[in-house]
Design a protein around this motif. Structure first.
Motif, PDB file in Angstrom:
ATOM      1  N   GLY A  19       0.814  -1.200   0.000  1.00 55.26           N
ATOM      2  CA  GLY A  19       0.000   0.000   0.000  1.00 55.26           C
ATOM      3  C   GLY A  19       0.851   1.256   0.000  1.00 55.26           C
ATOM      4  O   GLY A  19       2.055   1.215   0.285  1.00 55.26           O
ATOM      5  N   ASP A  20       0.221   2.382  -0.310  1.00 53.72           N
ATOM      6  CA  ASP A  20       0.942   3.653  -0.292  1.00 53.72           C
ATOM      7  C   ASP A  20       0.852   4.287   1.094  1.00 53.72           C
ATOM      8  O   ASP A  20       0.372   3.664   2.052  1.00 53.72           O
ATOM      9  N   GLU A  21       1.286   5.532   1.213  1.00 55.52           N
ATOM     10  CA  GLU A  21       1.346   6.183   2.524  1.00 55.52           C
ATOM     11  C   GLU A  21      -0.028   6.476   3.117  1.00 55.52           C
ATOM     12  O   GLU A  21      -0.136   6.805   4.297  1.00 55.52           O
ATOM     13  N   THR A  22      -1.096   6.344   2.323  1.00 57.50           N
ATOM     14  CA  THR A  22      -2.444   6.524   2.853  1.00 57.50           C
ATOM     15  C   THR A  22      -3.114   5.192   3.186  1.00 57.50           C
ATOM     16  O   THR A  22      -4.230   5.171   3.715  1.00 57.50           O
ATOM     17  N   GLY A  23      -2.454   4.080   2.851  1.00 56.98           N
ATOM     18  CA  GLY A  23      -3.027   2.762   3.073  1.00 56.98           C
ATOM     19  C   GLY A  23      -3.778   2.221   1.880  1.00 56.98           C
ATOM     20  O   GLY A  23      -4.296   1.099   1.928  1.00 56.98           O
ATOM     21  N   ASP A  24      -3.866   3.000   0.796  1.00 57.23           N
ATOM     22  CA  ASP A  24      -4.540   2.509  -0.408  1.00 57.23           C
ATOM     23  C   ASP A  24      -3.747   1.362  -1.019  1.00 57.23           C
ATOM     24  O   ASP A  24      -2.518   1.427  -1.124  1.00 57.23           O
ATOM     25  N   GLU A  25      -4.452   0.337  -1.440  1.00 52.57           N
ATOM     26  CA  GLU A  25      -3.817  -0.866  -1.970  1.00 52.57           C
ATOM     27  C   GLU A  25      -3.215  -0.616  -3.358  1.00 52.57           C
ATOM     28  O   GLU A  25      -3.863  -0.076  -4.248  1.00 52.57           O
ATOM     29  N   LEU A  26      -1.960  -1.044  -3.517  1.00 54.45           N
ATOM     30  CA  LEU A  26      -1.272  -0.951  -4.796  1.00 54.45           C
ATOM     31  C   LEU A  26      -1.148  -2.309  -5.475  1.00 54.45           C
ATOM     32  O   LEU A  26      -1.103  -2.393  -6.705  1.00 54.45           O
ATOM     33  N   GLY A  27      -1.075  -3.359  -4.681  1.00 55.42           N
ATOM     34  CA  GLY A  27      -0.917  -4.701  -5.237  1.00 55.42           C
ATOM     35  C   GLY A  27      -1.028  -5.735  -4.136  1.00 55.42           C
ATOM     36  O   GLY A  27      -0.855  -5.431  -2.960  1.00 55.42           O
ATOM     37  N   LYS A  28      -1.340  -6.985  -4.505  1.00 59.37           N
ATOM     38  CA  LYS A  28      -1.452  -8.044  -3.509  1.00 59.37           C
ATOM     39  C   LYS A  28      -1.208  -9.395  -4.167  1.00 59.37           C
ATOM     40  O   LYS A  28      -1.212  -9.534  -5.402  1.00 59.37           O
ATOM     41  N   TYR A  29      -1.024 -10.416  -3.310  1.00 63.35           N
ATOM     42  CA  TYR A  29      -0.835 -11.779  -3.820  1.00 63.35           C
ATOM     43  C   TYR A  29      -1.187 -12.753  -2.712  1.00 63.35           C
ATOM     44  O   TYR A  29      -1.098 -12.423  -1.516  1.00 63.35           O
ATOM     45  N   LYS A  30      -1.592 -13.972  -3.126  1.00 59.92           N
ATOM     46  CA  LYS A  30      -1.989 -15.011  -2.176  1.00 59.92           C
ATOM     47  C   LYS A  30      -1.545 -16.366  -2.698  1.00 59.92           C
ATOM     48  O   LYS A  30      -1.647 -16.644  -3.893  1.00 59.92           O
ATOM     49  N   ARG A  31      -1.023 -17.207  -1.821  1.00 58.59           N
ATOM     50  CA  ARG A  31      -0.695 -18.587  -2.174  1.00 58.59           C
ATOM     51  C   ARG A  31      -0.929 -19.487  -0.965  1.00 58.59           C
ATOM     52  O   ARG A  31      -1.063 -19.011   0.162  1.00 58.59           O
ATOM     53  N   GLU A  32      -0.989 -20.786  -1.207  1.00 59.16           N
ATOM     54  CA  GLU A  32      -1.193 -21.725  -0.111  1.00 59.16           C
ATOM     55  C   GLU A  32       0.048 -21.807   0.770  1.00 59.16           C
ATOM     56  O   GLU A  32       1.181 -21.694   0.279  1.00 59.16           O
ATOM     57  N   LEU A  50       5.524 -12.000  -0.873  1.00 57.06           N
ATOM     58  CA  LEU A  50       5.835 -10.574  -0.782  1.00 57.06           C
ATOM     59  C   LEU A  50       6.400 -10.054  -2.101  1.00 57.06           C
ATOM     60  O   LEU A  50       6.013  -8.969  -2.564  1.00 57.06           O
ATOM     61  N   LYS A  51       7.272 -10.819  -2.714  1.00 56.98           N
ATOM     62  CA  LYS A  51       7.814 -10.420  -4.024  1.00 56.98           C
ATOM     63  C   LYS A  51       6.695 -10.266  -5.053  1.00 56.98           C
ATOM     64  O   LYS A  51       6.668  -9.307  -5.831  1.00 56.98           O
ATOM     65  N   ASP A  52       5.767 -11.235  -5.069  1.00 60.99           N
ATOM     66  CA  ASP A  52       4.693 -11.202  -6.061  1.00 60.99           C
ATOM     67  C   ASP A  52       3.744 -10.032  -5.808  1.00 60.99           C
ATOM     68  O   ASP A  52       3.237  -9.424  -6.756  1.00 60.99           O
ATOM     69  N   ALA A  53       3.491  -9.715  -4.544  1.00 58.03           N
ATOM     70  CA  ALA A  53       2.654  -8.554  -4.240  1.00 58.03           C
ATOM     71  C   ALA A  53       3.341  -7.269  -4.690  1.00 58.03           C
ATOM     72  O   ALA A  53       2.697  -6.360  -5.227  1.00 58.03           O
ATOM     73  N   CYS A  54       4.660  -7.214  -4.484  1.00 61.03           N
ATOM     74  CA  CYS A  54       5.416  -6.046  -4.949  1.00 61.03           C
ATOM     75  C   CYS A  54       5.375  -5.953  -6.472  1.00 61.03           C
ATOM     76  O   CYS A  54       5.234  -4.864  -7.041  1.00 61.03           O
ATOM     77  N   GLY A  55       5.495  -7.110  -7.132  1.00 62.21           N
ATOM     78  CA  GLY A  55       5.407  -7.119  -8.585  1.00 62.21           C
ATOM     79  C   GLY A  55       4.061  -6.620  -9.077  1.00 62.21           C
ATOM     80  O   GLY A  55       3.978  -5.862 -10.049  1.00 62.21           O
ATOM     81  N   ASP A  56       2.986  -7.030  -8.393  1.00 58.36           N
ATOM     82  CA  ASP A  56       1.648  -6.575  -8.762  1.00 58.36           C
ATOM     83  C   ASP A  56       1.502  -5.072  -8.554  1.00 58.36           C
ATOM     84  O   ASP A  56       0.740  -4.406  -9.283  1.00 58.36           O
ATOM     85  N   ALA A  57       2.248  -4.542  -7.577  1.00 57.74           N
ATOM     86  CA  ALA A  57       2.182  -3.106  -7.281  1.00 57.74           C
ATOM     87  C   ALA A  57       3.162  -2.291  -8.111  1.00 57.74           C
ATOM     88  O   ALA A  57       3.110  -1.053  -8.087  1.00 57.74           O
ATOM     89  N   GLY A  58       4.070  -2.964  -8.821  1.00 55.95           N
ATOM     90  CA  GLY A  58       5.091  -2.236  -9.570  1.00 55.95           C
ATOM     91  C   GLY A  58       6.127  -1.600  -8.665  1.00 55.95           C
ATOM     92  O   GLY A  58       6.673  -0.530  -8.980  1.00 55.95           O
ATOM     93  N   VAL A  59       6.420  -2.281  -7.567  1.00 53.68           N
ATOM     94  CA  VAL A  59       7.358  -1.760  -6.568  1.00 53.68           C
ATOM     95  C   VAL A  59       8.419  -2.809  -6.291  1.00 53.68           C
ATOM     96  O   VAL A  59       8.099  -3.994  -6.128  1.00 53.68           O
ATOM     97  N   GLU A  60       9.672  -2.413  -6.232  1.00 56.21           N
ATOM     98  CA  GLU A  60      10.727  -3.343  -5.845  1.00 56.21           C
ATOM     99  C   GLU A  60      10.670  -3.575  -4.335  1.00 56.21           C
ATOM    100  O   GLU A  60      10.435  -2.627  -3.564  1.00 56.21           O
TER     101      GLU A  60
END
Length: 324
Positions: A19-32, A50-60
């Motif tokens: 999420g960004d500094e306001t808590g708005d979601e930028l990306g997420k991921y889920k696995r078993e 965590l890597k995949d959520a960052c990838g979905d958000a376009g953030v390293e």
């Protein structure tokens, strides 16, 4: 733009959100959640999620300002890991978390909590009042609580404060808890133990019921489905309410919260039969002020949103500590 991450590690799934500094979601991921062979496999799954959520958000990952995490326990905060998790196979004795996450995100700002503590951080952050004194209680497979008192999130020296499901409520110790002790709240009123206690209570009395209570696959949801239609079901649900109200009363007397949010599948799926009954009985059990009792506002995302809020507020949920 500042970016933060939250991670929810459960026995079934690992979830991560950025999420960004306001808590708005930028990306997420889920696995078993891996069931072994060792805890390292679980650690790897957390890092990959965590890597995949960052990838979905376009953030390293290295660009994250901080990471918060809510997890199953028990925790060893000094080592930043889970030790002998109760809900994973016995081959998993330890799951390193803080160190590997810190290395991936290239930050020392990693906040590790048990899941109920992450829950109270989330509820506090998203509450309109942002209260200093509140509790998040989960009545689900197990029972646990996260506690904010005088503005402090109570973790305990090892990270395992709030294990209220292991309060002794029955001095006779009729039911044994999964932890090996007798008479604990969780042994009677948790989703995992409700069917077992229902059978015990049925066999100890002279009851008639249409419920398939002795079937091996009889579950807590089955019990609640018979509410209003079966005398034994109604009597037993009232008995569960007594245990739940006793447990909540103990929490109120110990911590004097302004508000208690209740989540978890047992409560959220049966609010009138669980939460309303706690409200009704609490005034007869509490000496002093009665807190507001509400269903969680965050649903199944309470731990994940709490983990993200933890990253944003230095592990507190206090909006005055927001960064960015």
């Amino acid at each position: 733009m500042a970016a933060y991450a939250g991670i929810d590690l459960g026995a079934s799934y690992v979830r991560a959100v950025v999420g960004d500094e306001t808590g708005d979601e930028l990306g997420k991921y889920k696995r078993e959640t891996p069931q072994g062979p060792t805890g390292i496999a679980v650690t790897d799954a957390v890092l990959e999620t965590l890597k995949d959520a960052c990838g979905d958000a376009g953030v390293e990952p290295s660009a994250l300002e901080a990471v918060g995490m809510g997890t199953i326990g028990p925790l060893n905060l000094a080592e930043g890991e889970i030790e002998n998790p109760a809900n994973l196979p016995d081959t998993i004795d330890r799951i390193p978390l803080t160190g590997p996450i810190s290395n991936l995100a290239e930050t020392e700002d990693v906040h590790l909590h048990n899941d109920a503590i992450a829950g109270v951080i989330g509820e506090r952050f998203h509450s309109e009042r942002n209260p200093d004194d509140m509790v998040y209680l989960t009545i689900s497979t197990g029972i646990g609580a996260g506690i904010a008192c005088d503005g402090h999130i109570l973790s305990g020296w090892d990270g395992n404060a709030g294990e209220v499901g292991h309060m002794t409520l029955d001095t006779e110790g009729t039911m044994d808890c999964g932890c090996g002790q007798d008479g604990h709240w969780e042994a009677y009123a948790s989703g995992q133990n409700i069917p077992r206690y229902a059978r015990e209570y049925y066999e100890a009395g002279d009851w008639e019921t249409d419920m398939p209570i002795m079937d091996a696959d009889f579950t807590a949801p089955d019990l609640f489905e018979y509410a209003g239609e079966d005398e034994f079901a109604d009597t037993f649900i009232d008995r569960l309410a007594r245990f739940n109200a006793m447990g909540v009363a103990n929490i109120v007397q110990a911590y004097a919260p302004l508000i208690i949010y209740i989540g978890g599948g047992v409560a959220e799926n049966n609010p009138e039969l669980v939460v309303d009954k706690i409200r009704q009985q609490l005034p007869d059990m509490v000496f002093g002020n009665i807190p507001e009792i509400k269903i969680t506002t965050l649903g199944d995302d309470v731990v994940l949103k709490g983990a993200l809020a933890s990253a944003m507020t230095e592990g507190t949920g206090d909006r005055e500590k927001l960064r960015g």
